[in-house]
Write an enzyme that holds these catalytic residues in place. Sequence first.
Site, mmCIF file in Angstrom:
data_model
loop_
_atom_site.group_PDB
_atom_site.id
_atom_site.type_symbol
_atom_site.label_atom_id
_atom_site.label_comp_id
_atom_site.label_asym_id
_atom_site.label_seq_id
_atom_site.Cartn_x
_atom_site.Cartn_y
_atom_site.Cartn_z
ATOM 1 C CD GLU A 159 90.475 72.174 -12.503
ATOM 2 O OE1 GLU A 159 89.978 73.321 -12.585
ATOM 3 O OE2 GLU A 159 89.800 71.137 -12.652
ATOM 4 C CD GLU A 264 88.419 66.030 -11.456
ATOM 5 O OE1 GLU A 264 87.765 66.682 -12.297
ATOM 6 O OE2 GLU A 264 89.091 66.578 -10.564
#
Length: 369
Positions: A159, A264
């Site tokens: 991220e 995820e």
Amino acid sequence: MIKRFFIGAFCAASLLSCTQKAPEAEVTLKDYFGDKFLIGVAVNVDQSWERDTLGAAIVKKHFNSVVAENCMKSEEIHPTPFTWNWGDADQFVKFGEENGMTVIGHCLIWHSQCSPWFFTDENGKQVSAEVLKARMRDHITAILTRYRGRIKGYDVVNEAILDDGSYRNSKFYEILGEEFIPWAFKCAHEADPDAELYYNDYSMALPGKREGVVKLVKSLKAQGLRIDAVGMQSHMGMEHPDFVEYEKTIQALIDAGVEVAITELDMDAIPTVSFGASVEDEAAYSAQMNPYPEALPDSVSQIWNDRMKQVFSIYEKYQDHICRVTVWGVQDGDSWKNDWPMKGRTNYPLLFDRNYEMKPFLKDIINKK
């Protein structure tokens, strides 16, 4: 006469049993998807230690890959400069190995859930670029050398790119600039040259994010650094992402020369509420934020299952380039979405329900309906 009847009955029963077919073995997720891509799941420490016996049983039965939900993040595994909590991570790796699963490491460098000591000295002042690079190298090297040959690949950086394609202004970026990402990949490759290395991020269907990540991949490759795949975090909802844009990102990553890992994966079954709560409307706000506290209505469940079936049809379409599909939790009760963005919210985002039963869309897929 009685004896003759008994013998006749026995023969008839034997003949019937010989003509009956043996019951077919249940098809598992890894049976169905095993020749297409790895089918993985994030496990928590209760499952890897098998305290959650039902959850652990589902993992063993249906999945051929595991990733650690939290126990390998820096604040858990390396909370102070000289403290390493190896117990949960060791057990996670052992659980995967003993059950013949591909083990994935998550994650090495991430601005969130990062031990604060990474960025400050003993006087609380921000460290220099040289000190941060040394700390990153030591952290990465310790993990990869400990599990060398046992963990297939790692989310090296997590991220780091914003939705518009620019770099997130994290402490890593503030101190090191763009250099922190190639440095992390370099350290990881040196620590375990055989390990696969991944970049992982969310909102990957957004054009700006897609362009930023593709640019990063090309930059790493141009520097001669190893990057095997990009993890497309797939935290979905009933109305997002746009599947056309989602597929564009898969293709763009393929064109950039990396494999795609779906990471995820979950899908909100609850609509997003956009208005803010005041004292007067707090009860109404809470009701809209948590509309199905007891169970998901059949009509909503049907929409959710139909949409998730579409998602898996995309994965099968690109199976030659997708190395892994990993769902973020075993059953609905495990999901982080239950308490986000408000405490007590009940959600239904995973492949198995709270009774550890497989959702209908998956039954349809593996039974080819």
